[in-house]
Design a protein around this motif. Structure first.
Motif, PDB file in Angstrom:
ATOM      1  N   ASP A   1       0.822  -1.213   0.000  1.00 13.95           N
ATOM      2  CA  ASP A   1       0.000   0.000   0.000  1.00 13.95           C
ATOM      3  C   ASP A   1       0.854   1.261   0.000  1.00 13.95           C
ATOM      4  N   ILE A   2       1.910   1.273   0.782  1.00 12.86           N
ATOM      5  CA  ILE A   2       2.806   2.433   0.844  1.00 12.86           C
ATOM      6  C   ILE A   2       3.413   2.711  -0.529  1.00 12.86           C
ATOM      7  N   ARG A   3       3.902   1.675  -1.187  1.00 14.14           N
ATOM      8  CA  ARG A   3       4.500   1.839  -2.523  1.00 14.14           C
ATOM      9  C   ARG A   3       3.471   2.320  -3.536  1.00 14.14           C
TER      10      ARG A   3
ATOM     11  N   VAL B   1       9.869   4.294  10.487  1.00 13.44           N
ATOM     12  CA  VAL B   1       8.580   4.953  10.671  1.00 13.44           C
ATOM     13  C   VAL B   1       7.504   3.938  11.057  1.00 13.44           C
ATOM     14  N   LEU B   2       7.516   2.767  10.436  1.00 14.40           N
ATOM     15  CA  LEU B   2       6.546   1.733  10.794  1.00 14.40           C
ATOM     16  C   LEU B   2       6.748   1.277  12.243  1.00 14.40           C
TER      17      LEU B   2
ATOM     18  N   ALA C   1       3.320   9.931   4.745  1.00 19.17           N
ATOM     19  CA  ALA C   1       3.491  11.325   5.188  1.00 19.17           C
ATOM     20  C   ALA C   1       4.958  11.623   5.451  1.00 19.17           C
ATOM     21  N   ASP C   2       5.633  10.713   6.128  1.00 20.48           N
ATOM     22  CA  ASP C   2       7.053  10.916   6.413  1.00 20.48           C
ATOM     23  C   ASP C   2       7.866  11.009   5.120  1.00 20.48           C
ATOM     24  N   TRP C   3       7.560  10.121   4.184  1.00 21.02           N
ATOM     25  CA  TRP C   3       8.301  10.125   2.914  1.00 21.02           C
ATOM     26  C   TRP C   3       8.023  11.402   2.123  1.00 21.02           C
ATOM     27  N   MET C   4       6.775  11.845   2.143  1.00 22.87           N
ATOM     28  CA  MET C   4       6.432  13.087   1.446  1.00 22.87           C
ATOM     29  C   MET C   4       7.134  14.281   2.096  1.00 22.87           C
TER      30      MET C   4
ATOM     31  N   THR D   1      -1.271  16.539   3.637  1.00 21.50           N
ATOM     32  CA  THR D   1      -2.408  15.700   3.249  1.00 21.50           C
ATOM     33  C   THR D   1      -2.318  14.336   3.910  1.00 21.50           C
ATOM     34  N   TRP D   2      -1.145  13.728   3.813  1.00 19.85           N
ATOM     35  CA  TRP D   2      -0.961  12.386   4.359  1.00 19.85           C
ATOM     36  C   TRP D   2      -0.891  12.396   5.877  1.00 19.85           C
TER      37      TRP D   2
END
Length: 174
Positions: free
Chosen positions: A26-28, A64-65, A131-134, A144-145
């Protein structure tokens, strides 16, 4: 994701399992979509957003997870509290196949509540990682995330607090 019950004396032990490969899927997907819809002609920026699951980048997702699952366990504290078994912890990077949350719940606990918690926690974990990656690769989309993650976490709190209130009322009718 999975959940199951195990009965003991006056309570049930419910286990929520979140498969790492399903979370990463889902993250990808979300990162790929975010990169695809970016309003940019710069392919490098688009590529950076979409490479969330690549070697090196995945280490950040794992951290993060780990943090997000710990936050969920703490949010569910009335049902997840356990005696300290191992007082020595380290910050070693881990990649578990399944992230688990063990809950000790009353026998009156609803299966539908567990199912809802499972779905909300999955959503929270995924949105928190995106969100962290963004925040690193496409800061415009981070809020947004982050908002989606906070919405899911708030829903978890509302559902668990509602459940605790109902349990308390039954135990203390006066």
């Amino acid at each position: 994701m999975s959940c199951y019950f195990e009965m003991n004396e006056s309570a049930l032990q419910a286990v929520l399992g979140f498969k790492r490969d399903q979370l990463l899927y889902d993250i990808r997907n979300y990162a790929y979509i975010e990169g695809s819809v970016m309003d940019t002609q710069n392919e490098h920026n688009r590529h950076t957003v979409q490479d969330i699951g690549e070697t090196g980048n995945i280490d950040r997702v794992n951290r993060v997870l780990d943090l997000a699952i710990a936050k969920c366990r703490e949010t569910l504290y009335p049902y997840t509290k356990h005696t300290v078994i191992n007082p020595v912890l380290d910050d070693k990077l881990r990649e578990p196949g399944v992230y688990g949350i063990v809950l000790n719940v009353p026998t009156t606990f609803s299966q539908t509540t567990l199912i809802l918690l499972e779905k909300l926690i999955h959503e929270y974990l995924v949105c928190e990682a995106v969100a962290d990656w963004m925040s690193i690769t496409n800061p415009v989309k981070m809020e947004t995330w982050k908002s989606k993650a906070e919405d899911a976490l708030n829903e978890i709190r509302v559902n668990i607090n509602t459940r605790i209130s109902r349990t308390r009322r039954r135990m203390h009718p006066f």
